[in-house]
Scaffold this active site. Structure first.
Site, mmCIF file in Angstrom:
data_model
loop_
_atom_site.group_PDB
_atom_site.id
_atom_site.type_symbol
_atom_site.label_atom_id
_atom_site.label_comp_id
_atom_site.label_asym_id
_atom_site.label_seq_id
_atom_site.Cartn_x
_atom_site.Cartn_y
_atom_site.Cartn_z
ATOM 1 N N HIS A 87 0.844 -1.205 0.000
ATOM 2 C CA HIS A 87 0.000 0.000 0.000
ATOM 3 C C HIS A 87 0.872 1.244 0.000
ATOM 4 C CE1 HIS A 87 -3.844 -2.038 1.846
ATOM 5 N NE2 HIS A 87 -3.463 -2.578 0.704
ATOM 6 N N TYR A 89 -8.955 4.921 8.122
ATOM 7 C CA TYR A 89 -9.072 5.289 9.537
ATOM 8 C C TYR A 89 -10.174 6.344 9.636
ATOM 9 C CZ TYR A 89 -4.554 3.113 10.785
ATOM 10 O OH TYR A 89 -3.528 2.232 11.030
ATOM 11 N N PRO A 125 -2.998 -0.026 19.163
ATOM 12 C CA PRO A 125 -2.847 -0.518 17.781
ATOM 13 C C PRO A 125 -3.092 0.517 16.679
ATOM 14 C CG PRO A 125 -4.925 -1.227 18.713
ATOM 15 C CD PRO A 125 -4.155 -0.577 19.832
ATOM 16 N N LYS A 145 2.026 -0.461 15.053
ATOM 17 C CA LYS A 145 3.461 -0.482 15.333
ATOM 18 C C LYS A 145 3.953 -1.673 16.140
ATOM 19 C CE LYS A 145 4.547 3.114 13.111
ATOM 20 N NZ LYS A 145 4.999 2.740 11.749
ATOM 21 N N TYR A 170 4.420 6.430 9.881
ATOM 22 C CA TYR A 170 3.609 5.252 9.564
ATOM 23 C C TYR A 170 4.421 4.224 8.763
ATOM 24 C CZ TYR A 170 -0.738 2.633 9.107
ATOM 25 O OH TYR A 170 -1.714 1.666 9.214
HETATM 26 C C1 PHB Z 1 -4.869 -4.753 11.165
HETATM 27 O O1 PHB Z 1 -4.852 -4.963 9.937
HETATM 28 O O2 PHB Z 1 -5.159 -5.636 11.973
HETATM 29 C C2 PHB Z 1 -4.532 -3.386 11.651
HETATM 30 C C3 PHB Z 1 -4.239 -2.404 10.754
HETATM 31 C C4 PHB Z 1 -3.917 -1.126 11.206
HETATM 32 C C5 PHB Z 1 -3.911 -0.861 12.553
HETATM 33 C C6 PHB Z 1 -4.196 -1.875 13.460
HETATM 34 C C7 PHB Z 1 -4.511 -3.147 13.008
HETATM 35 O O3 PHB Z 1 -3.615 0.371 12.985
#
Ligand code: PHB
Ligand code: APR
Length: 390
Positions: free
Chosen positions: A72, A200, A292, A296, A384
């Protein structure tokens, strides 16, 4: 039984450490109290930083990752029904992230270790660590109900947040922590991802995240109470809430599918200092936890053991303990930066129960700033995709 490095835990930290040491000719034994199947089926994280991908590929365990990982070049921040893309490639000089489940990483590492004659003992019990403040550290454990002893030069505590290694040196540690007044309710669904990249979403009903595992598997999360009762969340109610929080005025649709796994997890920020005591070294979740939201956890575990493997190799090559003595100092600089980013993403995107109207307006202004200022977007992007490894 004797080895050079006794590793407790076959998660990302323990297995990457064993792998990196092996490539440097350093022996290790990994002791894991769960079964191989349990470790490889546990649904956990799935976002790999550029640096983590490079390390796994450079060290020969990236073949399947390269084939099946989803690369990505950005993420979307969604609020007020509108999407705002953060273009990683453009903002970081070409860096990307890769979506590849932690369980897949563990499968690749376990296969590689065992194929190279590595020693990984699953389903051991009663693991305890001793003499790590002396010359001959040892690990006691039972295997098939037989008591066993592993002597070694160093013990690597890669046994996660609920392991036995950190408590074993608790008297020498200082803990820094913060609990969040919310958790995540996550689902794994047999639904083709409704977006090319992660979304997000900040919403007045609470945070939501759209992620994925493959072209057939979606991974989605909604903000919930820290002790939310999953029994109160039948699948259709979860989907209804996801539709609301991910709502878009830009003609975007969320695709549903059978939910094959769901669960609630709490959120905390946690750091222990130092990350070592004499000949015992803590890495990954045994030493620190990040919420989460910044994706990270796994990447930080890999960053720790990269430093630890280099330091241990240096010791065996030159007898110098210099890098070993500086292990915590080297790791903690990066750990705290990653803690800052994870706290910032969490604070920007979640609804705090006690948030005033001023706070909510400020949050919106933060989102507006990050999605309208190149400097702010660049900062998010560089964190990120992954800060430079130490
Ligand atoms: C996930 O794909 O489980 C995932 C992705 C981004 C995050 C947390 C978990 O910030
Ligand atoms: N004896 C042996 N093994 C143990 C013990 C014990 N007493 N206690 C825990 N373990 C094992 C766990 O079963 C687990 O497999 O240690 C392993 C720790 O692995 P993780 O919790 O995955 O921790 P780590 O390797 O540091 O990776 C951290 O992985 O799961 C993500 O979100 C997490 O991002 C974080 C990253």
């Amino acid at each position: 039984m004797r080895t050079q490095v006794g590793i407790i835990g076959a998660g990302p930290a323990g297995l990457v450490l064993s792998h990196l040491l092996h490539l440097q000719g350093v022996e290790s034994v990994v002791l894991e109290n769960r079964s191989r199947q349990y470790c490889e089926e546990r649904v956990r994280a799935g976002v790999l930083e550029q640096g983590t991908v490079d390390l796994l590929c450079e060290t020969g365990v990236g073949e399947r990752l390269k084939k099946e990982g989803l690369v990505h070049g950005g993420i979307e921040l969604r609020f007020g029904g509108k999407g705002h893309r953060i273009d990683f490639r453009e903002l970081t000089g070409g860096k990307t992230i890769t979506i590849y489940g932690q369980s897949e990483v563990l499968k690749d590492l376990t296969n590689a270790r065992l194929a190279a004659g590595g020693q990984i003992y699953f389903e051991v019990d009663d693991v305890s660590v001793h003499n790590f403040d002396g010359n001959e550290p040892k690990v006691l454990f039972t295997r098939n109900a037989n008591p066993e002893e592993l002597t070694c030069d160093f013990i690597a505590g890669c046994d996660g947040f609920h392991g036995i290694c950190r408590p074993a040196v608790a008297k020498a540690l200082t803990i820094y922590e913060r609990e969040y007044p919310f958790g995540w309710l996550g689902i794994l669904a047999e639904a083709p991802p409704s977006s090319e990249e992660l979304i997000y979403a900040y919403h007045e009903r609470g945070f939501a995240l759209l992620s994925m595992r493959s072209p057939q598997l979606s991974r989605l999360y909604i903000q919930c109470a820290p002790d939310e009762d999953i029994q109160q969340w039948p699948d259709e109610k979860i989907w209804r809430e996801l539709h609301k929080r991910l709502e878009s005025t830009e003609g975007w649709k969320l695709i549903e599918g059978p939910v094959i796994q769901k669960g609630v997890s709490g959120m905390r920020s946690f750091v222990t200092e130092p990350m070592q005591y004499k000949n015992l070294f803590l890495a990954g979740d045994a030493a620190h936890i990040v919420p989460p939201t910044g994706a990270k956890g796994l990447n930080l575990a890999v960053a720790d053991v990269r430093v630890l493997a280099q330091a241990i190799t240096e010791f065996y090559k030159s007898g110098s303990r210099d890098q070993l003595n500086r292990y915590s100092e080297i790791c903690l600089r990066r750990v705290w930066k990653v803690q800052r980013f994870s706290w910032w993403m969490t604070s920007m995107l979640h609804l705090f129960p006690d948030a005033s109207a001023f706070d909510q307006k400020r949050q919106r202004a933060e989102l507006d700033y990050v999605t309208s200022s190149r400097a702010a977007a660049e900062s998010l992007a560089e964190n990120y995709v992954g800060l430079p490894m130490a």
